[in-house]
Design an enzyme around this catalytic site. Structure first.
Site, mmCIF file in Angstrom:
data_model
loop_
_atom_site.group_PDB
_atom_site.id
_atom_site.type_symbol
_atom_site.label_atom_id
_atom_site.label_comp_id
_atom_site.label_asym_id
_atom_site.label_seq_id
_atom_site.Cartn_x
_atom_site.Cartn_y
_atom_site.Cartn_z
ATOM 1 N N ASP A 159 0.523 6.848 2.506
ATOM 2 C CA ASP A 159 -0.618 7.693 2.819
ATOM 3 C C ASP A 159 -0.392 9.061 2.200
ATOM 4 O O ASP A 159 0.723 9.578 2.211
ATOM 5 C CB ASP A 159 -0.775 7.821 4.334
ATOM 6 C CG ASP A 159 -2.035 8.546 4.733
ATOM 7 O OD1 ASP A 159 -3.059 8.371 4.053
ATOM 8 O OD2 ASP A 159 -1.989 9.300 5.719
ATOM 9 N N ASN A 176 -9.615 2.510 3.293
ATOM 10 C CA ASN A 176 -9.581 2.777 1.855
ATOM 11 C C ASN A 176 -10.807 2.218 1.125
ATOM 12 O O ASN A 176 -11.156 2.707 0.055
ATOM 13 C CB ASN A 176 -8.317 2.203 1.218
ATOM 14 C CG ASN A 176 -7.062 2.942 1.641
ATOM 15 O OD1 ASN A 176 -6.022 2.343 1.867
ATOM 16 N ND2 ASN A 176 -7.140 4.257 1.756
#
Length: 129
Positions: A24, A72
């Site tokens: 991340d 995402n």
């Protein structure tokens, strides 16, 4: 005075058998450096390579990478496409190296939104013995 290597400091008796890494912030990292987000994603690939190599050297048996969350998919379409292409390129390049080092790769989770090309890949094969 020189610092001892990580191998010299850590004992296998005290290391976990399984580690997990949540990938991340690669895009934010790149942006903070004034670079394109893709620069961060490519740097993430190198970080994974180093992590897996070090874990293997230390005898850690399992490394789980959380590399692409359902969130995402909400990124801009061109970024998602770029990430999928990067994923395919890296996997194609790295799988043989992993197997040569007796490391097995399995892609787990919901793969239904991945490209047909990626879904067809059977990466959860046995590593070389």
């Amino acid at each position: 005075m020189a610092q001892p290597s990580i191998d010299a400091v850590l004992s296998a008796d005290y290391l976990p058998q399984h580690i997990a890494v949540i990938m991340d912030g690669n895009g934010r990292w790149a942006k903070a450096k004034g670079k394109a987000r893709v620069f961060g994603h490519k740097a993430g690939v190198e970080a994974v390579r180093k992590t897996v190599s070090t874990a293997n050297r230390l005898g850690i048996k399992v490394v789980t990478l959380f590399a692409f969350s359902s969130e995402n998919w909400r990124r801009p379409e061109d970024e998602v496409s770029l990430l999928m292409e990067l994923f395919m390129t890296v996997l194609g390049r790295e799988v043989k190296r992993l197997h040569k080092n007796n490391i097995r790769l399995c892609i787990i989770g919901d793969k239904s939104r991945f490209s047909a090309r990626l879904q067809k890949k059977n990466y959860c094969s046995r590593a070389a013995n």
